[in-house]
Design an enzyme around this catalytic site. Sequence first.
Site, PDB file in Angstrom:
ATOM      1  N   GLY A  78       3.119  -2.574   1.406  1.00 49.41           N
ATOM      2  CA  GLY A  78       2.923  -1.780   0.190  1.00 49.41           C
ATOM      3  C   GLY A  78       1.973  -0.612   0.354  1.00 49.41           C
ATOM      4  N   HIS A 110      -7.151   3.158   5.095  1.00 54.11           N
ATOM      5  CA  HIS A 110      -8.186   2.820   4.111  1.00 54.11           C
ATOM      6  C   HIS A 110      -8.312   1.314   3.985  1.00 54.11           C
ATOM      7  CE1 HIS A 110      -4.331   3.293   2.005  1.00 54.11           C
ATOM      8  NE2 HIS A 110      -4.735   2.326   1.182  1.00 54.11           N
ATOM      9  N   HIS A 131      -8.633  11.665  10.138  1.00 53.09           N
ATOM     10  CA  HIS A 131      -7.327  11.246   9.621  1.00 53.09           C
ATOM     11  C   HIS A 131      -6.630  10.332  10.614  1.00 53.09           C
ATOM     12  CE1 HIS A 131      -3.601  11.342   7.287  1.00 53.09           C
ATOM     13  NE2 HIS A 131      -3.039  11.224   8.479  1.00 53.09           N
ATOM     14  N   CYS A 181      -7.603  12.996   2.725  1.00 52.59           N
ATOM     15  CA  CYS A 181      -8.296  14.100   3.395  1.00 52.59           C
ATOM     16  C   CYS A 181      -8.812  15.085   2.343  1.00 52.59           C
ATOM     17  CB  CYS A 181      -7.366  14.811   4.385  1.00 52.59           C
ATOM     18  SG  CYS A 181      -7.176  13.933   5.953  1.00 52.59           S
ATOM     19  N   THR A 184       0.727   2.909   0.235  1.00 54.42           N
ATOM     20  CA  THR A 184       1.230   4.071  -0.515  1.00 54.42           C
ATOM     21  C   THR A 184       0.559   5.371  -0.085  1.00 54.42           C
ATOM     22  OG1 THR A 184      -0.351   3.684  -2.310  1.00 54.42           O
ATOM     23  CG2 THR A 184       1.836   2.702  -2.566  1.00 54.42           C
ATOM     24  N   ASP A 193     -11.499   3.101  -6.508  1.00 57.92           N
ATOM     25  CA  ASP A 193     -10.046   3.206  -6.647  1.00 57.92           C
ATOM     26  C   ASP A 193      -9.719   3.671  -8.071  1.00 57.92           C
ATOM     27  OD1 ASP A 193      -7.439   1.796  -4.974  1.00 57.92           O
ATOM     28  OD2 ASP A 193      -7.156   2.301  -7.095  1.00 57.92           O
ATOM     29  N   HIS A 204      -3.297   7.470   4.853  1.00 67.21           N
ATOM     30  CA  HIS A 204      -4.589   7.746   5.505  1.00 67.21           C
ATOM     31  C   HIS A 204      -5.273   6.383   5.507  1.00 67.21           C
ATOM     32  CE1 HIS A 204      -8.332  10.462   6.059  1.00 67.21           C
ATOM     33  NE2 HIS A 204      -8.782   9.208   6.086  1.00 67.21           N
TER      34      HIS A 204
HETATM   35  P1  AMP Z   1      -2.414   1.336  -0.702  1.00 68.22           P
HETATM   36  O1  AMP Z   1      -1.376   0.878  -1.703  1.00 68.22           O
HETATM   37  O2  AMP Z   1      -3.003   0.203   0.097  1.00 68.22           O
HETATM   38  O3  AMP Z   1      -1.896   2.477   0.160  1.00 68.22           O
HETATM   39  O4  AMP Z   1      -3.625   1.868  -1.560  1.00 68.22           O
HETATM   40  C1  AMP Z   1      -3.730   3.155  -2.064  1.00 68.22           C
HETATM   41  C2  AMP Z   1      -4.737   3.097  -3.165  1.00 68.22           C
HETATM   42  O5  AMP Z   1      -5.155   4.404  -3.458  1.00 68.22           O
HETATM   43  C3  AMP Z   1      -4.204   2.489  -4.467  1.00 68.22           C
HETATM   44  O6  AMP Z   1      -4.957   1.337  -4.810  1.00 68.22           O
HETATM   45  C4  AMP Z   1      -4.386   3.621  -5.482  1.00 68.22           C
HETATM   46  O7  AMP Z   1      -4.766   3.165  -6.757  1.00 68.22           O
HETATM   47  C5  AMP Z   1      -5.457   4.471  -4.828  1.00 68.22           C
HETATM   48  N1  AMP Z   1      -5.465   5.881  -5.218  1.00 68.22           N
HETATM   49  C6  AMP Z   1      -4.407   6.727  -5.288  1.00 68.22           C
HETATM   50  N2  AMP Z   1      -4.810   7.962  -5.655  1.00 68.22           N
HETATM   51  C7  AMP Z   1      -6.165   7.881  -5.814  1.00 68.22           C
HETATM   52  C8  AMP Z   1      -7.176   8.822  -6.211  1.00 68.22           C
HETATM   53  N3  AMP Z   1      -6.875  10.103  -6.503  1.00 68.22           N
HETATM   54  N4  AMP Z   1      -8.448   8.393  -6.300  1.00 68.22           N
HETATM   55  C9  AMP Z   1      -8.758   7.096  -6.022  1.00 68.22           C
HETATM   56  N5  AMP Z   1      -7.864   6.173  -5.636  1.00 68.22           N
HETATM   57  C10 AMP Z   1      -6.583   6.553  -5.545  1.00 68.22           C
HETATM   58 ZN    ZN Z   2      -5.862  12.095   5.703  1.00 69.41          ZN
END
Ligand code: AMP
Ligand code: ZN
Length: 113
Positions: A92, A99, A45, A6, A94, A29, A97
């Site tokens: 996995g 995506h 969101h 967000c 992390t 990413d 939100h």
């Molecule tokens: P997931 O593990 O599927 O929840 O993917 C989260 C993704 O967000 C991971 O591939 C991270 O590398 C990416 N990520 C985390 N912080 C950022 C950020 N500030 N800008 C761009 N990507 C991010």
């Molecule tokens: Zn969000």
Amino acid sequence: MDCLFCKIISGEIPSSKVYEDDMVYAFKDINPMAPVHILIVPKQHLSSMNDISAENSAVVAHIFEVAAKLAKEFGIDESGYRVVSNCGADAGQTVFHLHFHLLGGTKLKVEMC
Ligand code: AMP
Ligand code: ZN
């Protein structure tokens, strides 16, 4: 709400934006797993796939439309690509939100589990 994506959508946290419209935001990413690794997120969101319902599911179709457009733009539409959404701990996830990862530009490993 204390949500990283967000904050990226609002511009509070910087990102490498590759596409934006009224429904979705797409950016590179920060820790790319492939030469092309783009995240496509709904501006609304939603925490994960678990939040998708009849009321908001139109954005998911739109995300896939944007993924196909970006695949063309980044030159991976012919070579191939993958669109993935991780939901919950076992997958996995992390960032909570919703995506979709758009991955390509190399031969991707086939790992379903
Ligand atoms: P997931 O593990 O599927 O929840 O993917 C989260 C993704 O967000 C991971 O591939 C991270 O590398 C990416 N990520 C985390 N912080 C950022 C950020 N500030 N800008 C761009 N990507 C991010
Ligand atoms: Zn969000």
